[in-house]
Design a protein around this motif. Sequence first.
Motif, short mmCIF file in Angstrom:
data_model
loop_
_atom_site.label_atom_id
_atom_site.label_comp_id
_atom_site.label_asym_id
_atom_site.label_seq_id
_atom_site.Cartn_x
_atom_site.Cartn_y
_atom_site.Cartn_z
N ILE A 412 0.65 -1.23 -0.17
CA ILE A 412 -0.40 0.11 0.13
C ILE A 412 1.26 1.15 0.34
CG2 ILE A 412 -1.63 1.58 1.18
CD1 ILE A 412 -3.00 -1.21 2.74
N ALA A 413 2.25 0.71 0.40
CA ALA A 413 2.74 2.50 1.03
C ALA A 413 3.74 2.50 -0.64
CB ALA A 413 3.17 2.16 1.90
N ALA A 414 3.77 1.86 -1.12
CA ALA A 414 4.18 1.90 -2.22
C ALA A 414 3.71 2.51 -3.37
CB ALA A 414 5.04 0.33 -2.87
N PHE A 415 2.55 2.15 -3.38
CA PHE A 415 1.38 2.60 -4.35
C PHE A 415 1.49 3.92 -4.92
CE2 PHE A 415 -3.27 3.67 -6.52
CZ PHE A 415 -2.57 2.76 -6.87
N PRO A 416 1.50 4.79 -4.32
CA PRO A 416 2.05 5.76 -4.68
C PRO A 416 3.07 6.83 -5.40
CG PRO A 416 0.56 6.66 -2.48
CD PRO A 416 1.28 5.02 -2.53
N PHE A 417 3.98 5.89 -4.51
CA PHE A 417 5.58 5.81 -5.97
C PHE A 417 4.78 5.44 -7.20
CE2 PHE A 417 6.12 6.19 -1.25
CZ PHE A 417 7.47 7.40 -0.95
N PHE A 418 4.43 4.73 -7.19
CA PHE A 418 4.08 3.21 -8.31
C PHE A 418 3.27 4.27 -9.06
CE2 PHE A 418 0.64 1.15 -10.01
CZ PHE A 418 0.99 0.32 -11.31
N LYS A 419 2.64 5.02 -9.00
CA LYS A 419 1.98 6.01 -9.55
C LYS A 419 2.38 7.48 -10.23
CE LYS A 419 -2.18 6.00 -9.80
NZ LYS A 419 -3.45 4.99 -11.41
N GLN A 420 3.62 7.54 -9.60
CA GLN A 420 4.16 8.53 -10.01
C GLN A 420 5.97 7.94 -10.83
OE1 GLN A 420 6.57 10.23 -6.70
NE2 GLN A 420 4.26 10.82 -5.77
N LYS A 421 5.59 6.64 -11.09
CA LYS A 421 6.64 6.04 -12.01
C LYS A 421 6.04 6.65 -13.71
CE LYS A 421 9.67 4.08 -9.76
NZ LYS A 421 11.26 3.71 -10.03
N GLN A 422 7.36 6.63 -14.33
CA GLN A 422 6.94 7.54 -16.37
C GLN A 422 7.50 5.67 -16.73
OE1 GLN A 422 5.43 10.44 -17.12
NE2 GLN A 422 5.89 10.54 -14.52
N ASN A 423 7.08 6.41 -17.81
CA ASN A 423 7.11 4.74 -19.08
C ASN A 423 6.29 3.74 -18.56
OD1 ASN A 423 8.32 7.21 -20.26
ND2 ASN A 423 10.20 6.79 -19.34
N LEU A 424 5.16 3.71 -18.08
CA LEU A 424 5.12 2.27 -17.48
C LEU A 424 4.03 2.03 -18.62
CD1 LEU A 424 4.96 1.57 -13.44
CD2 LEU A 424 6.80 0.75 -15.36
N ASP A 425 3.81 1.11 -19.27
CA ASP A 425 2.81 0.31 -19.75
C ASP A 425 1.13 0.13 -19.42
OD1 ASP A 425 0.65 -0.41 -21.78
OD2 ASP A 425 2.01 -2.29 -21.80
N ARG A 426 0.09 0.72 -18.62
CA ARG A 426 -0.66 0.23 -17.80
C ARG A 426 -1.79 0.85 -18.45
NH1 ARG A 426 1.58 3.47 -12.91
NH2 ARG A 426 2.91 4.21 -13.24
N PRO A 427 -2.16 -0.87 -18.66
CA PRO A 427 -3.00 -1.40 -19.37
C PRO A 427 -4.94 -1.11 -18.24
CG PRO A 427 -2.03 -3.64 -18.24
CD PRO A 427 -1.63 -2.33 -18.24
N PHE A 428 -4.21 -0.74 -17.34
CA PHE A 428 -5.39 -1.22 -16.29
C PHE A 428 -5.22 0.06 -14.77
CE2 PHE A 428 -8.11 -1.92 -12.39
CZ PHE A 428 -9.20 -2.43 -12.58
N VAL A 429 -6.49 0.75 -15.75
CA VAL A 429 -5.68 3.16 -14.45
C VAL A 429 -7.56 2.69 -13.62
CG1 VAL A 429 -5.20 4.74 -14.06
CG2 VAL A 429 -3.89 3.25 -15.79
N PHE A 430 -7.50 2.69 -12.46
CA PHE A 430 -8.33 2.86 -11.55
C PHE A 430 -8.46 4.50 -11.12
CE2 PHE A 430 -11.52 3.25 -7.72
CZ PHE A 430 -12.94 2.86 -9.01
N TYR A 431 -7.14 3.67 -10.44
CA TYR A 431 -7.02 6.18 -9.22
C TYR A 431 -6.37 6.66 -10.18
CZ TYR A 431 -8.32 2.92 -5.21
OH TYR A 431 -8.63 2.30 -4.15
N LYS A 432 -6.96 7.18 -10.41
CA LYS A 432 -7.04 8.50 -11.74
C LYS A 432 -6.03 9.99 -10.90
CE LYS A 432 -9.08 6.72 -15.63
NZ LYS A 432 -10.14 5.42 -14.77
N ASN A 433 -6.68 10.34 -9.98
CA ASN A 433 -6.10 11.89 -9.23
C ASN A 433 -5.41 11.56 -8.31
OD1 ASN A 433 -6.88 13.24 -7.14
ND2 ASN A 433 -8.01 14.91 -8.99
#
Length: 494
Positions: A412-433
């Motif tokens: 859970i703690a790693a999730f915001p940092f995961f969202k900030q990563k660039q150049n990742l192929d994200r076929p599924f995105v739920f949290y957009k904001n």
Amino acid sequence: MNSQSKKITYGSLVLMIFSAIFGFSNSMTAFYQMGYSSIIWYIVAAVAFFLPSALMFAEYGATFKEAKGGIYSWLKGSTNEKFAFIGTFIWLAAWVVWLVSSTQFFIVAVSTALFGSDKTQTWGFGPFNSNQVVGILGVLFILLVTFLASRGIDKIAKVATFGGIFAFGITILFSLFSIIVLIAHHGVLAQGITGIKSFTTSPNHNFQSPIAIISFLVYAIFAYGGLETTSGVIGSVDKPEKTYPKALITVMILMTLFYLILIVMCGISTNWHSVMGKSSVDLANCEYVLINNLGIEVGKAFGLGTAALGIGKLFSHITALSDVLTGLGAAFVMIYSPVKSFVLGSDSRLLPKKITKLNDKGMPANAMWLQALVVSLIMLFVAFGGKAATQFYTILTDMMNVSSSAPYLFLIAAFPFFKQKQNLDRPFVFYKNKKVVWTVTSIVWLVVAAGIVFTCVEPILSHDYMTAFWTAFGPIFFGVVGWILYKRSEAKLD
């Protein structure tokens, strides 16, 4: 058209997630611990943990679907190697502690399957008391399973399929027979509902204080555990951006309703104080005590008199048999699967060569035997700690729940940092904001952390330092070992 037909549909996904997470015995444990008041915590865990974290894991799983290291790959791809190594090592600890706890409960299931009731508390032998005998039998079982599994004999895990069928059938039968008892009792519950107090106050004296009550949150979170194992299939889901969250919401509602209904059904045939409040009842056998009592009440409903006792025993035999089959299959899988995942997922330079070496069967035999040694030592330390059976199984259950919940703090703690990563192929995105990401992450992390902290603190306030020590032992011990291993091998990564 052909590839589309292979996609996992909404209905199939709901069944897949439900079967992977739902546990019939969780409702029995909840009733034993908190009575009807456990219901509110199951609802809190569903809304504040299950749904938001499952959607996070869905994003992880979709983005890192090609990675073979499981949560190690998720953490490494979101943060760094050190955070991933230590976090995954603590995740491994959860399975080690699971092996400790489930093995002891397996022995109780074997006893109940053979004799119709838990006889382990009478198994004193020579200088050893009942807990010590159970501990020794558990060690022998772990050594045997490790020996067989390390030789590649893993087909016995198919036995778990039969256990799963039994468990599903028992859930249905438990509900049907509970309704029969309710009709026979003219709608009167054995554990009566007296207003809102029944849903806010536990009949169990161990769960009266605010801290003890909040600590039950870990039990509720554990009931929804295993989310990270279901997100790996998202790449095969038909229209995942819509289907996956829809399926998760459906499963959340279904599981919460099932737990709620089953907890209430426990009270249809069983009065907590007269049946569950006995000193012989503990977390290892409470399921069989409930099932046995239901069988007796069914026998009475059909006017069988003293023969109703035999119905109770028969119910216990069948339930325990399903637990034995499930436990046997799970043991053979879990004795090597998490270790193998960790060994293959992490950088080989971070682990001693002997640990990463695979035998001719493709099994990390050395790592498995090291795990067996650690499991055996923990089992013997807890068993020879001098506690009564009730406390013995409470320690094991708390250890398992805390160790299983701790890895979620990393994910859970790693999730915001995961969202900030660039150049990742994200076929599924739920949290957009971005604000939503940080808000949801903070809330879910605090919910899990609060449950863990209160579970560890509660026995300290009760001056039960042994329970407090073993409850926190898994995550802390393995976290320190993981940190030491990483620091010793860090130079090899440069």
